[in-house]
Structure formats: C-alpha cells, structure tokens
Design a protein around this motif. Structure first.
Motif, PDB file in Angstrom:
ATOM      1  N   MET A 114     -51.183 -39.976 -55.672  1.00 37.05           N
ATOM      2  CA  MET A 114     -52.331 -39.746 -55.447  1.00 37.05           C
ATOM      3  C   MET A 114     -52.260 -39.523 -53.831  1.00 37.05           C
ATOM      4  O   MET A 114     -51.124 -39.907 -53.161  1.00 37.05           O
ATOM      5  N   ASP A 115     -53.400 -38.778 -53.252  1.00 39.48           N
ATOM      6  CA  ASP A 115     -52.941 -38.428 -51.567  1.00 39.48           C
ATOM      7  C   ASP A 115     -53.319 -39.745 -50.975  1.00 39.48           C
ATOM      8  O   ASP A 115     -54.032 -40.568 -51.204  1.00 39.48           O
ATOM      9  N   ALA A 116     -53.000 -39.769 -49.675  1.00 37.70           N
ATOM     10  CA  ALA A 116     -53.152 -40.904 -48.689  1.00 37.70           C
ATOM     11  C   ALA A 116     -54.320 -40.799 -47.704  1.00 37.70           C
ATOM     12  O   ALA A 116     -54.738 -41.621 -47.172  1.00 37.70           O
ATOM     13  N   ASP A 117     -54.935 -39.599 -47.981  1.00 32.79           N
ATOM     14  CA  ASP A 117     -56.021 -39.528 -46.833  1.00 32.79           C
ATOM     15  C   ASP A 117     -57.218 -39.734 -47.431  1.00 32.79           C
ATOM     16  O   ASP A 117     -58.367 -39.320 -46.737  1.00 32.79           O
ATOM     17  N   LEU A 118     -57.510 -40.634 -48.355  1.00 37.20           N
ATOM     18  CA  LEU A 118     -58.860 -41.016 -48.814  1.00 37.20           C
ATOM     19  C   LEU A 118     -59.823 -39.868 -49.397  1.00 37.20           C
ATOM     20  O   LEU A 118     -60.838 -39.892 -49.712  1.00 37.20           O
ATOM     21  N   GLN A 119     -59.252 -38.675 -49.459  1.00 40.42           N
ATOM     22  CA  GLN A 119     -59.843 -37.783 -50.161  1.00 40.42           C
ATOM     23  C   GLN A 119     -60.176 -37.694 -51.801  1.00 40.42           C
ATOM     24  O   GLN A 119     -60.778 -37.256 -52.488  1.00 40.42           O
ATOM     25  N   HIS A 120     -58.936 -38.611 -52.420  1.00 46.25           N
ATOM     26  CA  HIS A 120     -58.998 -38.677 -53.588  1.00 46.25           C
ATOM     27  C   HIS A 120     -59.414 -40.282 -53.793  1.00 46.25           C
ATOM     28  O   HIS A 120     -59.061 -41.319 -53.289  1.00 46.25           O
ATOM     29  N   VAL A 225     -64.797 -36.247 -57.687  1.00 46.18           N
ATOM     30  CA  VAL A 225     -65.206 -35.551 -56.346  1.00 46.18           C
ATOM     31  C   VAL A 225     -64.313 -35.593 -55.312  1.00 46.18           C
ATOM     32  O   VAL A 225     -63.794 -36.630 -54.786  1.00 46.18           O
ATOM     33  N   PHE A 226     -63.675 -34.499 -55.088  1.00 47.75           N
ATOM     34  CA  PHE A 226     -62.596 -34.326 -53.790  1.00 47.75           C
ATOM     35  C   PHE A 226     -63.430 -34.318 -52.438  1.00 47.75           C
ATOM     36  O   PHE A 226     -64.236 -33.531 -52.178  1.00 47.75           O
ATOM     37  N   ARG A 227     -63.200 -35.544 -51.825  1.00 50.02           N
ATOM     38  CA  ARG A 227     -64.029 -35.859 -50.824  1.00 50.02           C
ATOM     39  C   ARG A 227     -63.445 -34.982 -49.332  1.00 50.02           C
ATOM     40  O   ARG A 227     -62.389 -34.698 -49.484  1.00 50.02           O
ATOM     41  N   GLU A 228     -64.301 -34.995 -48.441  1.00 57.85           N
ATOM     42  CA  GLU A 228     -63.752 -34.707 -47.160  1.00 57.85           C
ATOM     43  C   GLU A 228     -63.106 -35.416 -46.471  1.00 57.85           C
ATOM     44  O   GLU A 228     -62.981 -36.523 -46.708  1.00 57.85           O
ATOM     45  N   ARG A 229     -61.943 -34.906 -45.746  1.00 59.15           N
ATOM     46  CA  ARG A 229     -60.970 -35.595 -44.854  1.00 59.15           C
ATOM     47  C   ARG A 229     -61.710 -36.212 -43.588  1.00 59.15           C
ATOM     48  O   ARG A 229     -62.291 -35.318 -42.893  1.00 59.15           O
ATOM     49  N   GLU A 230     -61.505 -37.455 -43.492  1.00 56.03           N
ATOM     50  CA  GLU A 230     -62.112 -38.182 -42.324  1.00 56.03           C
ATOM     51  C   GLU A 230     -61.276 -38.123 -41.182  1.00 56.03           C
ATOM     52  O   GLU A 230     -61.373 -37.900 -39.985  1.00 56.03           O
TER      53      GLU A 230
HETATM   54 MN    MN Z   1     -55.994 -33.961 -48.105  1.00 62.40          MN
END
Ligand code: MN
Ligand code: GDD
Length: 398
Positions: A114-120, A225-230
């Motif tokens: 999984m990605d590390a940027d909290l979009q997942h 739901v793929f979230r926005e990157r903060e």
């Molecule tokens: Mn991303």
C-alpha cells in the motif's frame, strides 16, 4: 536487532519457502519523501492489525534513499516495533522494484502493498485479508467497484487514468480485462501464487506486472475511495506514462513469446533430431538394423540426457538458479528422467498402437507420439522437476 535490512540483489523472483513461525501478513510500504506521512500510517496500521493478527504481521518500509530521510524516520519508528523493518535502497530506484525487493525480504504467507501517503485508507487491509481467507489468490482494492471512487480528482487526471486503462485493454486485454482497477497500488497476494515467477516491471504498475506474469486464478476486489494527498507530492511524472506504455509492450511481447513452453518445445525438437538420428543409425535396415524397441530405448535415453541439460541451462534456468549445486541438479535430472521415461513408455505404447494396429508409417507415428508426450512432459516437469517450491506450499500455477 537492527531493523535495517539489506536490499536483495539479483533476479526479481519471490521464493516460495516460509517457516512455521512465519507471520501471516507482510505489508510492504514503498516510500519516497514521505517523512511526514509515515508515522501517521504506521500508527494507524498498528491499531488496525495488532488486534486482528497479534504478532502475526510485519511491515516493511522500502525507502529509495529519500532526500527527506524518510528511512531515518522509519528506523526511529522501528526502534520500539519488532514487527517493523526498514530497507534503504541506494542505487536501485522505482516504485515497482521497491515493492518486489520488499516482498523478497518478507517472511509472510501473504504479501501486501500500500502507499505511504494516506491516500489508501488503512482499514481496507482487513477486507483484503477476508478475500484472501475466503480463497482468493490476490485481493485488490479498487476505485471502480461498488464502494469505490476517488475523492477530489481533477477531470484531467480522471481522463488520463481512464485513458491509460483503455490503452492497456487494447494492448493486454487478457490481463487488464480481468481487473476493474488495473492501476491500483493497493493489494495483497498469497506468496504461493507468486513464488518462482520472474518479475521484470517498469515504472509504477506493479499490479499489472504481477497479474500478467503470475496469472492468479482467483482475483478478489474490494471497493475503496482514493483520498486526496495531504502532505508531500505525487511522484507521477510524464515519464511514468511513457514507462507505462513501454511496460505494456514488454508484457505483450513476453506473453507472445511465452518463452518457457516454446523453449521446452525447441529443446524437445532438438531431442527429436537426436532421437531420430540415433533411431536411423541403430535400427534402419540400411545401417546397423538393430531391433526397433532396443534402438528406440537407446535413442530416447540419449535424447533425454541432452534435453535435460538444455532445459536446465536454458528453459528453466531461473528456477534452476533457486536450487543451485550438483545434488539439486542430479535430483532434477532423475525426476526429469523418470517423467520422460514414463513419457517414452507412453510413446512406445502409442507408436506400436499406430504402427502395428493402425498400420501407420513408423516415422509419422513416431512424430505424433512424440507430440502427444511433449505436453505431458512439460506439464509434469514444470510442476515437479523445476518446481520453485519447497515442501508444504500450494502447487504452482500453469
Ligand atoms: Mn499518492
Ligand atoms: N521506494 C520508492 N521508490 N517509493 C516510491 C517511489 C520510488 O521511486 N515513487 C513513489 N513511491 C511511493 C510514494 O512515496 C508513495 O508511498 C507511493 O509510492 C505512491 O506514490 P505516489 O506518487 O503518491 O503515487 P500516486 O498517488 O500518484 O499514484 C498512486 O495511485 C495510483 C492510482 O491508484 C499509486 O498507487 C499508483 O501506483 C496508482 O496507479
């Protein structure tokens, strides 16, 4: 025990072996400049997985020597967390290979990413685990099934993403046609379904690589739901789109070639030449004129020997490399010989049936018999002689 692990080198192949104490889940988190996001994600994952898989999961952060020193932040986090390990890659770079190197260092039965940027959203991991527990070989988080979507994407990114999907469907319909979200970077897979498969990705699309090369039979999907990157930036660049196209074409060519069976047939063909030449030299009335069966046995055994060496050094070289050394090679040879000898008996039966009962020409009958037996030989040798697995895992696919 330091939590910094060495980055594996060599072919991108996952070993099938796991030990009894292995964790159930190994979750790989590729990072590049995610120092701000990583602590949040690790805390979320711990809160989620510790109750469900106490001491039976591990997280592996694979950082490509981020300028923001994400690997250092990860090491700090790992100090108190034995189930968190860190790989700092220097020299090798790229999302897909980072994931595979992480899986190579992993010990779990199930390999996740999984990605590390909290979009997942982290909680989707539990739904993916459920899919695997109910039998799926791969479970994928998808934006394009019920419960799926993207939070706030500009229309240009939507068009690009869908455009990439359509392009993929044109070039690799048998792969992308099986996936509602082929671009997903969030999924988990049974180690046994990936073991021994040589991966060779380009760029970002690790899922397409895995599905194209490992051909998992049962695919499970979960909407998210793929979230926005903060925090931080997406690393997607125009080059990645070019790499995506190159990746599709590379897989297309590999699938066209489907080298292994074709190679096995080419080797088998060379064996036929050895077989025929010896059958002629030994049994033809104009040469030594020895008995058909005796000549055939000598001819076949010699052909088996040369076929084995060619298959071990060429067709199955990546699998043979997993078990190096003369003893392992001898074991493979004996298994290959046993299977092919059974094949010769099949061949003899078919040859005599066609020659003596159906009164067909001996050479035509011999060719047909060899053709029928080749499939048998390939299938069994792929499963037994060059199996990537050690004892106790699921049978390999295809
Ligand atoms: Mn991303
Ligand atoms: N180790 C390593 N090396 N990690 C990387 C690299 C790299 O070269 N490039 C990116 N990453 C990490 C990022 O730090 C992040 O954790 C994750 O890979 C995804 O990178 P993003 O740059 O945030 O990707 P995205 O959000 O634009 O795209 C994501 O969603 C797409 C649509 O689902 C990715 O998951 C894509 O794979 C996916 O197609």
């Amino acid at each position: 025990m330091t939590q910094l692990i060495d980055a594996p080198r060599g072919p991108l192949v996952i070993d099938g072996a796991i030990n009894a104490a292995a964790p159930r889940l190994s979750l790989v988190i590729p990072t590049y400049n995610e120092a701000a996001n990583l602590p949040v994600l690790i805390a979320q994952l711990e809160a989620l997985l510790s109750p469900v898989l106490p001491d039976r999961y591990e997280m592996i952060v694979v950082d490509d020597d981020s300028p923001d020193r994400t690997w250092e932040v990860a090491l700090e986090l790992a100090r108190e967390r034995p189930h968190l390990r860190v790989m700092r890659r220097q020299g090798e770079r790229g999302l897909s290979t980072a994931v595979i190197r992480g899986w190579q260092a992993a010990q779990g039965e199930i390999l996740g990413v999984m990605d590390a940027d909290l979009q997942h959203p982290a909680d989707i991991n539990l739904k993916l685990l459920d899919q695997i527990d109910s039998g799926a070989q791969i479970a994928i988080a998808s934006r394009h099934v019920v419960g799926g979507g993207v939070s706030d994407w500009r229309w240009s990114r939507r068009v690009l993403s869908r455009g990439a999907q359509v392009l993929g469907l044109l070039v690799l319909p048998e792969v992308l046609g099986r996936l509602s979200d082929p671009m997903s970077g969030y999924f988990m897979m049974r180690r046994s379904a990936l073991a021994g498969v040589t991966l060779d990705p380009l760029g970002y699309k690790i899922l397409i690589e895995v599905v194209a090369r490992a051909q998992p039979r049962w695919i499970g999907e979960v909407g998210y739901v793929f979230r926005e990157r903060e925090e931080g930036q997406s690393k997607v660049t125009a080059t990645l789109y070019m790499q995506y196209l190159a990746h599709l074409l590379k897989l297309r060519w590999a699938k066209l070639r489907n080298l292994r069976f074709l190679q096995f047939c080419v080797v088998g063909g060379s064996g036929v030449l050895v077989d025929m030449a010896l059958l002629y030299l030994l049994s033809d009335p104009s040469t030594l004129g020895l008995g058909l069966t005796r000549s055939k046995l000598i001819a076949s055994e010699t052909a088996i020997l040369s076929n084995f060496l060619l298959n071990d050094l060429w067709t199955f070289r990546d699998l043979a490399a997993l078990k190096p050394g003369p003893r392992a090679r001898l074991r493979r040879f004996l298994s290959f010989n046993a299977i092919c000898t059974a094949g010769v008996l099949w061949n003899l039966l078919l040859l005599n049936l066609m020659f003596n009962v159906l009164e067909m020409n001996r050479y035509v009958a011999n060719l047909i018999a060899i053709g029928l037996v080749t499939g048998w030989n390939y299938w069994l040798n792929r499963k037994l002689s060059w199996s990537p697995l050690t004892v106790g895992n699921e049978p390999p696919r295809g």
